[in-house]
Design an enzyme around this catalytic site. Structure first.
Site, mmCIF file in Angstrom:
data_model
loop_
_atom_site.group_PDB
_atom_site.id
_atom_site.type_symbol
_atom_site.label_atom_id
_atom_site.label_comp_id
_atom_site.label_asym_id
_atom_site.label_seq_id
_atom_site.Cartn_x
_atom_site.Cartn_y
_atom_site.Cartn_z
ATOM 1 N N HIS A 73 0.842 -1.209 0.000
ATOM 2 C CA HIS A 73 0.000 0.000 0.000
ATOM 3 C C HIS A 73 0.873 1.253 0.000
ATOM 4 O O HIS A 73 1.837 1.343 0.760
ATOM 5 C CB HIS A 73 -0.890 0.032 1.244
ATOM 6 C CG HIS A 73 -2.051 -0.919 1.170
ATOM 7 N ND1 HIS A 73 -3.050 -0.955 2.105
ATOM 8 C CD2 HIS A 73 -2.367 -1.857 0.238
ATOM 9 C CE1 HIS A 73 -3.936 -1.881 1.768
ATOM 10 N NE2 HIS A 73 -3.544 -2.446 0.643
ATOM 11 N N TYR A 201 -8.611 4.509 9.030
ATOM 12 C CA TYR A 201 -8.701 4.710 10.477
ATOM 13 C C TYR A 201 -9.724 5.806 10.699
ATOM 14 O O TYR A 201 -9.544 6.927 10.202
ATOM 15 C CB TYR A 201 -7.359 5.176 11.050
ATOM 16 C CG TYR A 201 -6.249 4.134 11.011
ATOM 17 C CD1 TYR A 201 -5.951 3.367 12.140
ATOM 18 C CD2 TYR A 201 -5.486 3.940 9.865
ATOM 19 C CE1 TYR A 201 -4.924 2.425 12.127
ATOM 20 C CE2 TYR A 201 -4.459 2.998 9.843
ATOM 21 C CZ TYR A 201 -4.181 2.242 10.975
ATOM 22 O OH TYR A 201 -3.170 1.320 10.948
ATOM 23 N N PRO A 293 -2.739 -1.594 19.381
ATOM 24 C CA PRO A 293 -2.636 -1.952 17.955
ATOM 25 C C PRO A 293 -2.768 -0.780 16.993
ATOM 26 O O PRO A 293 -2.534 -0.947 15.794
ATOM 27 C CB PRO A 293 -3.787 -2.945 17.767
ATOM 28 C CG PRO A 293 -4.750 -2.631 18.854
ATOM 29 C CD PRO A 293 -3.944 -2.143 20.019
ATOM 30 N N LYS A 297 2.270 -1.523 15.357
ATOM 31 C CA LYS A 297 3.722 -1.553 15.557
ATOM 32 C C LYS A 297 4.213 -2.828 16.263
ATOM 33 O O LYS A 297 5.414 -3.099 16.285
ATOM 34 C CB LYS A 297 4.172 -0.340 16.387
ATOM 35 C CG LYS A 297 4.035 0.976 15.649
ATOM 36 C CD LYS A 297 4.980 1.035 14.484
ATOM 37 C CE LYS A 297 4.722 2.236 13.594
ATOM 38 N NZ LYS A 297 5.048 1.994 12.191
ATOM 39 N N TYR A 384 4.505 6.064 10.678
ATOM 40 C CA TYR A 384 3.627 4.978 10.241
ATOM 41 C C TYR A 384 4.389 3.959 9.394
ATOM 42 O O TYR A 384 4.221 2.743 9.582
ATOM 43 C CB TYR A 384 2.444 5.561 9.466
ATOM 44 C CG TYR A 384 1.332 4.568 9.222
ATOM 45 C CD1 TYR A 384 0.391 4.298 10.208
ATOM 46 C CD2 TYR A 384 1.234 3.884 8.015
ATOM 47 C CE1 TYR A 384 -0.630 3.374 9.996
ATOM 48 C CE2 TYR A 384 0.224 2.964 7.788
ATOM 49 C CZ TYR A 384 -0.703 2.713 8.781
ATOM 50 O OH TYR A 384 -1.703 1.790 8.564
HETATM 51 C C1 PHB Z 1 -4.849 -5.426 11.017
HETATM 52 O O1 PHB Z 1 -5.002 -5.588 9.797
HETATM 53 O O2 PHB Z 1 -5.106 -6.335 11.813
HETATM 54 C C2 PHB Z 1 -4.394 -4.122 11.531
HETATM 55 C C3 PHB Z 1 -3.952 -3.157 10.644
HETATM 56 C C4 PHB Z 1 -3.539 -1.927 11.124
HETATM 57 C C5 PHB Z 1 -3.585 -1.663 12.466
HETATM 58 C C6 PHB Z 1 -3.993 -2.639 13.378
HETATM 59 C C7 PHB Z 1 -4.407 -3.868 12.894
HETATM 60 O O3 PHB Z 1 -3.198 -0.448 12.923
#
Ligand code: PHB
Ligand code: APR
Length: 389
Positions: A73, A201, A293, A297, A384
Site C-alpha cells: 500500500h 482509520y 494496535p 507496531k 507509520y
Molecule cells: C490489522 O489488519 O489487523 C491491523 C492493521 C492496522 C492496524 C492494526 C491492525 O493499525
C-alpha cells in the site's frame, strides 16, 4: 542434557525468525514452545508490515509467499467529521507498507524451520531458566512427562507478554512502565471484499473504527468497545450496523457484509520493560514491550529487536566481540520508546475517551492539522511506515 548455542523460548514470530536467521549463518539454536504448532498458528493478529520487516523476512529466506500474496500500500486514510483524507505515504517518505497477516508469517516461518530440520520442542512445559548471569546458562522443562535440560551460551526470551523469562529477572534489576487504556478492540474477519483499497482509520463520536484487510477478498474490521464487553453481545448484524454508523457516508454506502470467520476482543496496553538484557538473557518482542494496535507496531517492533540481537550474536561468533551484545538493550529501546510514543499518540488521537466535547474538538483540530500541513503529514507518515532507527 542437550547443548546448543542459543536457547530460544517461544515460537511466536520473534522466536522463529531469530532461529531462522541464526540458521542462515550456521548458528545452532533450539526453540522451546509451550503450545502446539496448531495453536500458535491459529492466533489471529495484526497484518501490517513496515518495509524494514519485509526486508528482514526476505533476508531470512521466508518472504516468497509474502511477496506473491501480500498487498503493498502506498497510502492510508484518516476519516473524521464525516470526511476522509488520504495520507500519501509513498510521496511523503518514499516508502510503502505491506498488508500480510501475522498468521501467514507464522506459518511461513514454521515451514522454513521444519524444512531446515532444526529443533523446535512444541508443548514444552514447566520451563525454567537458570544461571543466565554466568557463561553457561541452562533451560529446564518437561515434555510429554519427561524432564529435559539444555545447556547454551545465550537465552533469547521470545515468550511474549505472559512468558517466563521476564518474570525470572529479579525485581530490583528491571523497571516496568505501563499504561492501560479504558477500552478494547472488537475485531472480526470476514470473507468479503474490503470496503476501501487502503486502510481507513476512523475517528467518530460513537468510537474508533478501523477498516483493514487480509486480501482482496478477505476483510479485517475493528471497533472500539467497552473493556467489559463480550463477543456474545456482538452478533454479526450488530457489528456491521455499528461499523456502518462510524464510517463516513462514502464507505458506509459500499460496505459489503457477510458472516464472520473470527471475532475477538483485545484490551489495549502500552508496556515497556527495561533494560532488555540481563547477563546472557535477552528479552525480545512482546516479552519486553506491548503497544496498543493503533498503527500496528507490535510485530514490527518485535522484528526490529530480532534484527539487533541477530546482528549481535553473529558478531560475537564471527569476531569474538561482545560490543553489539552490550549495545542490544539501548539500541532496541531507542526504537521501542519511539514506537511506544507513536502508538500511544495515535491511540489518543483516534479513540473516544469521554463525552467531553473539548477533548473531541482537540482531536478534530489535530486531524485537520495533520491532513492540512505537509510537515505534520510527514511526521505522521514517517512514523507509520517505520522510523529508520
Ligand atoms: C490489522 O489488519 O489487523 C491491523 C492493521 C492496522 C492496524 C492494526 C491492525 O493499525
Ligand atoms: N514456555 C514456552 N513458551 C512460552 C512460555 C513458556 N513459559 N510462555 C509463553 N510462551 C510462548 C507463547 O505460547 C507464544 O507462542 O511464547 C510465544 C510468544 O509469542 P508472541 O506472543 O507472538 O510474541 P512475539 O513472538 O514476541 O511476537 C510479537 O506477536 O503478540 C504479537 O502483537 C504482537 O505482533 C506482535 C508479535
Amino acid at each position: 542434557m542437550s547443548t546448543t548455542q542459543v536457547a530460544i523460548i517461544g515460537a511466536g514470530p520473534s522466536g522463529l525468525l531469530l532461529s531462522q536467521l541464526l540458521h542462515t549463518r550456521g548458528i545452532d539454536s533450539i526453540v522451546l514452545e509451550r503450545q502446539t504448532r496448531e495453536y500458535v498458528e491459529a492466533r489471529i493478529r495484526a497484518g501490517l508490515l513496515e518495509w524494514g520487516t519485509v526486508d528482514l523476512l526476505n533476508e531470512a529466506g521466508v518472504g516468497a509467499r509474502m511477496m506473491r500474496e501480500g498487498l503493498a500500500h502506498d497510502g492510508v486514510e484518516l476519516a473524521f467529521d464525516r470526511r476522509t483524507h488520504r495520507i500519501d505515504l509513498k510521496a511523503l517518505t518514499g516508502r510503502r507498507v505491506m498488508v500480510y497477516g501475522q498468521t501467514e508469517i507464522q506459518k511461513d516461518l514454521a515451514d522454513a524451520r521444519v524444512a531446515s530440520g532444526d529443533r523446535i520442542v512444541w508443548e514444552a512445559r514447566e520451563l525454567a531458566i537458570h544461571d543466565f548471569d554466568g557463561r553457561r546458562p541452562r533451560v529446564s522443562y518437561t515434555h510429554g512427562g519427561e524432564r529435559g535440560e539444555i545447556e547454551c551460551e545465550f537465552i533469547a526470551g521470545c515468550d511474549g507478554f505472559h512468558g517466563v523469562t521476564r518474570a525470572s529477572v529479579p525485581k530490583q534489576r528491571i523497571s516496568l512502565h505501563e499504561r492501560i487504556y479504558p477500552f478494547g478492540w472488537l475485531g472480526i474477519l470476514a470473507q468479503v471484499a474490503p470496503v476501501a483499497d487502503e486502510l481507513v482509520y476512523a475517528n467518530h463520536a460513537r468510537g474508533f473504527s478501523l477498516c483493514s484487510m487480509r486480501s482482496r477478498t478477505r476483510s479485517r474490521y475493528y471497533l472500539q468497545c467497552p473493556l467489559d464487553d463480550t463477543v456474545e453481545s456482538w452478533p454479526d448484524q450488530r457489528f456491521w450496523e455499528e461499523l456502518q454508523a462510524r464510517l463516513p457516508d462514502k464507505y458506509a454506502a459500499r460496505l459489503v457484509t457477510g458472516p464472520s470467520i473470527e471475532k475477538s476482543i483485545a484490551p489495549l496496553r502500552s508496556f515497556v520493560a527495561e533494560p532488555m538484557r540481563f547477563g546472557r538473557l535477552f528479552l525480545v518482542g512482546d516479552a519486553a514491550h506491548i503497544v496498543p494496535p493503533t498503527g500496528a507496531k507490535g510485530l514490527n517492533l518485535a522484528v526490529a529487536d530480532v534484527r539487533v540481537l541477530y546482528q549481535a550474536i553473529v558478531e560475537y561468533y564471527r569476531a569474538a566481540s561482545e560490543t553489539l551484545l552490550d549495545e542490544y538493550s539501548s539500541r532496541a529501546l531507542a526504537r521501542v520508546w519511539k514506537a511506544t510514543r507513536f502508538s500511544w499518540w495515535f491511540t489518543m488521537l483516534m479513540h473516544r475517551f469521554s463525552d467531553e466535547t473539548f477533548a473531541y474538538k482537540m482531536q478534530l483540530a489535530e486531524l485537520e492539522y495533520i491532513t492540512g500541513s505537509q510537515a505534520a503529514a510527514l511526521a505522521f507518515a514517517e512514523n507509520y511506515v517505520g522510523l529508520r532507527c
